[in-house]
Design an enzyme around this catalytic site. Structure first.
Site, PDB file in Angstrom:
ATOM      1  N   ASP A  83      37.452 -66.209   0.048  1.00  0.00           N
ATOM      2  CA  ASP A  83      37.330 -67.658   0.166  1.00  0.00           C
ATOM      3  C   ASP A  83      35.882 -68.050   0.432  1.00  0.00           C
ATOM      4  O   ASP A  83      35.337 -67.756   1.492  1.00  0.00           O
ATOM      5  CB  ASP A  83      38.225 -68.144   1.322  1.00  0.00           C
ATOM      6  N   ASP A 293      34.125 -75.027  -3.731  1.00  0.00           N
ATOM      7  CA  ASP A 293      35.004 -74.105  -3.015  1.00  0.00           C
ATOM      8  C   ASP A 293      35.930 -73.381  -3.985  1.00  0.00           C
ATOM      9  O   ASP A 293      36.817 -73.990  -4.571  1.00  0.00           O
ATOM     10  CB  ASP A 293      35.820 -74.905  -1.987  1.00  0.00           C
TER      11      ASP A 293
END
Length: 439
Positions: A83, A293
């Site tokens: 992530d 992201d």
């Protein structure tokens, strides 16, 4: 920021490197250079082909982005969600029915808990949303929370991470005793999470990578992640760079360790929408930042920008797409513009492009990336396709978020040394073929 609604899955097929890295270890202040390699498929890059050979990972994405490796002494197999919106890497250390995959610290002779009085705990956790604390054993305790209301709690520790035949000693991570997930079915398949943002305890920060890049195919969902410098790959189109936005003063709604860029406009079919630039700028509280992201699937815009884009897209597709008239259906809680497409139609009609304009760079979203077919949703003889831009306001999120769905067929370079992100349109399936041949 982690998103478990729908993100992407990395299956490692190959990894190669000759990368000199400085990492903190428990036994040596100046560790020797490391040779990292995953054993699945290894291919040596010719010597001198570029300054610092990148690590290369082939992946496929589906629901969560994962990488498989081993941790501890002797090594234990773990699978970690990667992530770019999170800092601390962590592993589940408490086996439960919902989280059957765990790391057992009692079986590792190299496992070392972090004391709450150590500089790691007192100085390097300052960017955590919830400050680190001391538990009853004077160990450094961390509580992590995410935008999808998932959370994890446990102690900081250091252990040896094994990537292929190489060892990375002293890597700091969280050994978590309890976790809550909004998508336990998916999370039960993984052992933990690998944080990749700009925080001092993230994986890329601890490993001191100067750059990393990825490229996601829009056809078969294959892709490539490079850890290192890819600037000497002549076949990559010239990158357009946009600077990372840095704010040194702590603000309540600004994530200082996220990959933040400045969105300055939105185009539909090449025409710039009449949205005041102030709509895209963070306010005095930090609300309104734009984050890139890979841990989030779709793109979310704050209300005023989303409304303008929604209206423009509807105008452009009048007579081309049939709107789903169902006020009770909002995909993923934030995507309220959906369409009915006959099940017999093999292809979507020609759709307008949507461009996200940044300072110095532009991300063009076109074709099937504009709409997403919602699995399992059928109305009479129609499938349901939703606009792949959502309204941040409906999620209570005070930010713009650029997800990986709109980064398909886009070379994305995160240049940590020069504090910028580079973008270039690229056929990512061809990129993998070229790299697999050593080009």
């Amino acid at each position: 920021m982690r998103d478990f609604f729908f993100s992407l899955t990395f299956f490692i097929v190959w990894f190669i490197t000759q990368l000199c890295i400085s990492t903190s270890t428990k036994n040596s202040a100046t560790p020797p250079p490391l040779l990292l390699a995953l054993p699945l498929k290894t291919q040596q890059i010719p010597s001198g082909s570029f300054p610092r050979s990148p690590n290369k990972l082939h992946f496929r994405h589906n629901v969560s982005l994962t990488v498989s490796l081993t941790v501890g002494s002797p090594p234990q197999n773990v699978t970690m969600v990667i992530d770019t919106g999170s800092e601390l890497s962590w592993l589940n250390c408490n086996k439960t029915e919902k989280f059957p995959l765990t790391f057992d610290p009692t079986r590792s002779s190299s496992y070392s808990p972090v004391q709450c009085s150590s500089p790691t705990c007192t100085n390097r956790t300052q960017d955590f949303t919830i400050p680190a604390s001391c538990d009853s054993r004077n160990l450094c305790h961390a509580t992590l929370s995410y935008a999808d209301f998932s959370s994890s709690e446990g102690n900081l520790a250091a252990d040896t991470f094994h990537i292929g035949s190489s060892e990375i000693p002293g890597l700091v991570f969280g050994c978590m005793g309890s976790s809550f997930s909004s998508n336990s079915e998916e999370d039960s398949k993984n052992t933990g999470l690998m944080g990749m943002n700009l925080g001092s305890l993230s994986f890329v920060s601890q490993m001191a990578f100067p750059k990393f890049s990825y490229c996601i195919s829009g056809s078969d969902f294959s892709g490539l992640l490079l850890l290192g410098d890819s600037s000497n790959f002549s076949w990559i189109s010239p990158l357009n760079y946009t600077p990372l936005v840095k704010i040194s003063t702590p603000l309540p709604y600004f994530d200082r360790v996220a990959y933040t860029v400045q969105l300055i406009g939105i185009k539909v079919s090449g025409k710039l929408l009449q949205i005041p630039k102030s709509v895209f700028e963070p306010d005095h509280t930090g609300a309104g930042q734009t984050m890139v992201d890979s841990g989030t699937q779709f793109t979310f815009l704050l209300g005023p920008a989303y409304t303008a884009l929604r209206e423009a897209f509807l105008k452009e597709t009048t007579g081309v797409l049939r709107v789903l008239e169902d006020s009770n259906f909002v995909f993923q809680g934030a995507m309220d513009l959906c369409f009915r497409v006959p099940l017999g139609n093999p292809k979507l009609p020609r759709l307008p492009t949507v461009s996200l304009v940044f300072e110095g760079a532009e991300m063009v979203v076109s074709g099937k990336s504009i709409l997403y077919r919602v699995p399992g949703e059928v109305r009479e003889n129609d499938s349901v396709h939703c606009f792949t831009f959502g309204n941040s306001d409906l999620l209570g999120m005070e930010a713009y978020l650029i997800g990986h769905h709109h980064q398909q067929n886009m070379w994305m370079e995160f240049d940590l040394h020069k504090s910028r992100i580079g973008l270039a349109q690229t056929q990512c399936d061809m990129a993998f073929q070229r790299l697999s041949l050593g080009a």
